[in-house]
Each structure stands twice: as C-alpha cells, then as structure tokens.
Design an enzyme around this catalytic site. Structure first.
Site, PDB file in Angstrom:
ATOM      1  N   SER A 120     -12.966  51.373  -2.247  1.00  0.00           N
ATOM      2  CA  SER A 120     -11.871  52.226  -1.779  1.00  0.00           C
ATOM      3  C   SER A 120     -12.294  53.222  -0.716  1.00  0.00           C
ATOM      4  CB  SER A 120     -11.246  52.921  -2.979  1.00  0.00           C
ATOM      5  OG  SER A 120     -10.865  51.931  -3.896  1.00  0.00           O
ATOM      6  N   ASP A 168      -8.221  49.908  -3.157  1.00  0.00           N
ATOM      7  CA  ASP A 168      -7.506  50.188  -4.417  1.00  0.00           C
ATOM      8  C   ASP A 168      -5.979  50.201  -4.243  1.00  0.00           C
ATOM      9  OD1 ASP A 168      -7.741  52.512  -2.941  1.00  0.00           O
ATOM     10  OD2 ASP A 168      -8.420  53.788  -4.579  1.00  0.00           O
ATOM     11  N   ARG A 175     -16.232  54.275   7.712  1.00  0.00           N
ATOM     12  CA  ARG A 175     -16.843  55.569   7.368  1.00  0.00           C
ATOM     13  C   ARG A 175     -16.665  55.822   5.887  1.00  0.00           C
ATOM     14  NH1 ARG A 175     -12.019  57.140   9.431  1.00  0.00           N
ATOM     15  NH2 ARG A 175     -12.815  56.723  11.495  1.00  0.00           N
TER      16      ARG A 175
HETATM   17  C1  BGC Z   1     -10.164  56.076   1.135  1.00  0.00           C
HETATM   18  C2  BGC Z   1      -9.189  54.957   0.853  1.00  0.00           C
HETATM   19  C3  BGC Z   1      -8.806  54.935  -0.612  1.00  0.00           C
HETATM   20  C4  BGC Z   1      -8.323  56.312  -1.053  1.00  0.00           C
HETATM   21  C5  BGC Z   1      -7.938  56.352  -2.523  1.00  0.00           C
HETATM   22  C6  BGC Z   1      -9.645  57.398   0.583  1.00  0.00           C
HETATM   23  O1  BGC Z   1     -10.601  58.388   0.750  1.00  0.00           O
HETATM   24  O2  BGC Z   1     -10.399  56.194   2.517  1.00  0.00           O
HETATM   25  O3  BGC Z   1      -9.753  53.715   1.236  1.00  0.00           O
HETATM   26  O4  BGC Z   1      -7.819  53.979  -0.818  1.00  0.00           O
HETATM   27  O5  BGC Z   1      -9.334  57.263  -0.803  1.00  0.00           O
HETATM   28  O6  BGC Z   1      -8.984  55.995  -3.352  1.00  0.00           O
END
Ligand code: BGC
Length: 476
Positions: free
Chosen positions: A148, A201, A163
């Site tokens: 995620s 996610d 990143r």
């Molecule tokens: C990430 C996402 C993720 C979200 C929730 C963010 O910091 O960049 O990819 O879906 O957090 O977990």
C-alpha cells in the site's frame, strides 16, 4: 477556560474550518487533477498519480480457491490464508506482525527478508504440506501482495516503487520491482510461494466488496482507505486512461476489455497547495515528515498525522505562555510531548468523545501517552482543538469521494444508489468521522439528495481478500 486561552483556541479552531465554497473548489480541483493524472506520467508531482492497476475485471462472487495474501501498508505486516467459497463468502486465517520500527528506515534487503520470513512461518504453520511437495511453480501457493504505497504498475504482477509514505523511508527500494524483491527473498528462504499479483489496499477493498456483494443495489463504485494513510480506487473507462501505451490499449481492446481499475493515490492530491488549507502546523509537520512536499492531502486527513498536528499546536500554545505554565523552562516539559509522532490519533479519539467528569479519561490518557499532567482548563482546550482537527480531516475526506462520484457520473440512471467500500482505523474507529464526512459530502456539488443515495460502508479485511482475488485472476 481563561479568556486569553479561549480566544487563542477559538482562533486556531477557526483556521481549521472549511467553508462550503472551499469544499466545492476542492472538488473541482480534484476532478481536474484526476483528469490530468490520467493523461500524464504518474510521477508528475502536480497531478494525481492515477495509476493503472491492470485489474480489468470486477469479481462476481463466484470465484473459488485457497490463496495467500500478504499485506504491507502501515504498522503491521499481515499474512493471511483466504478461502474463497464461490458464494460471496470467504474464510480467513491471519497472522499480524508488528513491523519493527528500525526496519521502516533500513534497507530493502532487511525489510523483504523479514517479510519473507514471516510468510515462511505462516506457511509452515498453516500449509505445511506445501513444503514437502515438489518445488515447481504449479505446487506453489499463490499469493496476492497488498503493497500500500505508490507503485508504478507495469502488469498485474510487477510494479516499481515510486516513493514511500506513512513513515517508511528506505531509499534503495525506490525504482525497484517490489514483487521481484519479495519473490527473490521467498526463493532464497525456500518458501513454496509464488507472488502472482500486486494490489494496492484500495484496489483490494474495491474488489472484495464486489466479491461479497454486500451492496444489494449494484456495483461498488469506489474502494477507499482512511487509516494510517488514505487513498481510493475506482473503475475507469479505458478510453479515458490516455496515458496507457497504445500497444497495451490495443491488446486490451482486442480482448473486449473496456475498463481498468485506477489507483488514484489521492493522498497526493494538491501537492502544490493550490487550494488545500494550510496552517503553520501543517507546514511544520510536512517539514519533519519522511516525504516533504508530497502526500499533502494525506497529511491533513489520515491517522498517522492528526496527533502530530495537535502536538504542534500544543507546543505553540506553550511557547505563547498559554498552556502548561507550570513548566517555566522548555527543558522541563515532558520529553514525550516534545517528541514527534508520539501523540496518537487513537488518543485523540478518546479526547473527542470524553464526557467524564472533569475530563478525567482525557487526563489519564495524557498521563499515559505523554506523561503529561494537565489542568481541567488545558484538557478543555485539548478537546476543542482535537475536535476541530478531526472535523477538518473528515470534511476533506468528503472531497475525493464526491469528486470521483461526479467524475464517474455514478448517479446516472433511474434512482441509482452508489456504494463506497471503506476500510481503515480512522473511518472505522474515530468517533463521528464517517458522519462528519457525510455532512460534508452533502455540502459538495452532490448535495443532500446525492448524499442520501451514497452509501459509505465498512469493508473489513477487504485488502487481503481483494489481493487473493487478484492472485486468482492471474491464474486464469
Ligand atoms: C499510500 C497508498 C495507500 C494508502 C492507504 C498511502 O500512504 O500511498 O498507496 O493506499 O496510504 O494505506
């Protein structure tokens, strides 16, 4: 509260208010940034990343199989065995492993070797028979990897990290294929597992809710997370994803595929701060974060950051001589109050609804969490500030949801109801967050009539079930 403190707290809380005009401007900007993101490279900081996920079909609920899912996203690494029963139901066994804090800023090797070792222990415990079978690919368990963080996906089972977010900071992972990293470590530890799919996610949440079919009114339009971080995914028409390379587009069209799920990475909305509210507390927080200048929306909305905003305000009020006066010297102020990230949003959720006599529950929590003794007056100030930080967060949370619903024209048709599947600690546990978010949705261009037809429902374990579904679809 004494008058001087009261006036200052009121003034700060006012700077956290979001007017209806502002909300609507944010919705317009979100739609514009999303459209731009669909046409431009995902790493352009000014637009939404809008990452194509290569997920092109939405589950029906008839899918069957036993799959593994591994979920790296916040404070825990979860490994699950998911049994899809083919009748909208599933069974799930899981192990939850807190991620050692030093691994969050270590090396790719350390992190991925830890992840592989946890998958290994899980498979030993729950699928030991697979260790004894031949080690060719067909005997391996298929795993969906929920990762995620922003990843530039190149196929369903590969993607390079753009990143880190949410406190992770491991520079040598950036630009690498995270599926390959995990597979290499699994292979070197002789774990009979094949990483068959990579899923964010939010994508998992969207797919899982469609699988379980809990929404009786029709398809789920958005999958979203409001937890440690925040983000959302939705199903977009291929013709609108202008940045897809022409060969991929033609290939998909030749297979009669018309849609693809987009991971918006809405945490990165308005990184240029054209319209997002900015207080000096937001600016201070951004400076000490692991990704300054990025994920500016997330830093105002998600669980990792709310407590840090409050901590910044408290230190400011102390420096103005309005709070914690018994500490005449900054050196004497409890160390934990001076330490970034130690004031948690869990603590705030308790301050938010504390109605105990003299706010005694808040008093205990502050002592416990920060070793900070407080007067009633200080606690009243803390409660008022907490409420306005959370209110701003929940109102901002309405923006991407309303914007995507408008962008998708989701209400098109007769008496259509729109379903949004949501997961994450903030939306699930922060008192009143979802209700305040809905109040704000009614104030956006969608209006109260639209809000009544929009259902934001909690989709538990969505990300793991969704990753398992992705792994299964790669098998077909
Ligand atoms: C990430 C996402 C993720 C979200 C929730 C963010 O910091 O960049 O990819 O879906 O957090 O977990």
């Amino acid at each position: 509260m004494n008058k001087e403190l009261k006036n200052r707290v009121d003034e700060i809380c006012k700077s956290f208010d979001i007017s209806q005009d502002k909300l609507q401007e944010l919705v317009d900007l979100f739609i514009e940034s999303a459209d731009n993101g669909l046409s431009h490279n995902s790493s352009n900081k000014s637009f939404l990343p809008m990452i194509p996920t290569f997920v092109t079909s939405i589950p029906t609920g008839k899918e069957k199989g036993v799959l593994l899912a591994a979920d790296l996203g916040g404070t825990n690494f979860r490994v699950c065995s998911v049994t899809l029963n083919g009748d909208h139901t599933f069974d799930l066994i899981q192990s939850k492993n807190p991620i050692p804090i030093d691994l969050m800023s270590s090396t790719s090797n350390d992190l991925f070797s830890y992840l592989a070792s946890k998958i290994k222990s899980f498979v030993k415990e729950h699928h030991n028979e697979n260790f004894n079978s031949d080690s060719n690919n067909s005997n391996k368990l298929k795993l969906g990897f929920t990762f995620s963080f922003p990843v530039e996906q190149t196929s369903l089972d590969s993607g390079k990290l753009i990143r880190w977010t949410k406190g992770f900071n491991i520079p040598d992972t950036i630009g690498k294929d995270v599926v390959k990293l995990l597979q290499d470590h699994l292979d070197s530890q002789n774990v009979p597992v094949h990483v068959a799919a990579l899923a964010n996610d939010t994508v998992g949440t969207l797919l899982a809710r469609s699988y379980t079919g809990e929404n009786k009114e029709g398809l789920t339009s958005i999958g979203c997370i409001f937890g440690t971080g925040t983000n959302g995914a939705y199903n977009e028409k291929l013709e609108n994803i202008k940045k897809l390379p022409i060969d991929i587009l033609n290939d998909l069209k030749s297979k009669n595929i018309n849609h693809m799920v987009i991971n918006t990475e809405w945490g990165s909305f308005d990184n240029d701060l054209k319209k997002l509210p900015v207080t000096k507390y937001d600016t201070n927080l951004d400076k000490i974060s692991a990704n300054p200048g990025y994920h500016m929306f997330e830093k105002r909305v998600s669980g990792m950051f709310l407590g840090e905003i409050l901590r910044n305000i408290l230190l400011d009020l102390y420096s103005e001589g309005l709070l914690f006066n018994k500490y005449s010297n900054l050196n004497d102020l409890p160390h934990r109050l001076k330490t970034p990230w130690l004031l948690s949003s869990e603590g705030m959720s308790l301050f938010e609804i504390d109605d105990s006599t003299n706010l005694i529950a808040t008093e205990l929590e502050l002592k416990n969490m920060l070793r900070l003794p407080t007067t009633l007056e200080e606690r009243l100030a803390i409660q008022q500030l907490t409420r306005s930080i959370a209110r701003r967060a929940s109102h901002l949370a309405a923006v991407p949801i309303s914007a995507l619903v408008i962008k998708m024209d989701a209400f098109k048709g007769h008496n259509v109801e729109v379903d949004v599947g949501a997961d994450g600690s903030v939306i699930e546990f922060y008192p009143g967050f979802r209700t305040m978010m809905r109040d704000a949705i009614a104030e956006t261009q969608i209006g109260s009539k639209g809000e009544r037809r929009l259902h934001v429902n909690i989709s538990k374990d969505g990300s793991s079930v969704g990753a398992a579904l992705c792994a299964l679809s790669n098998d077909l």
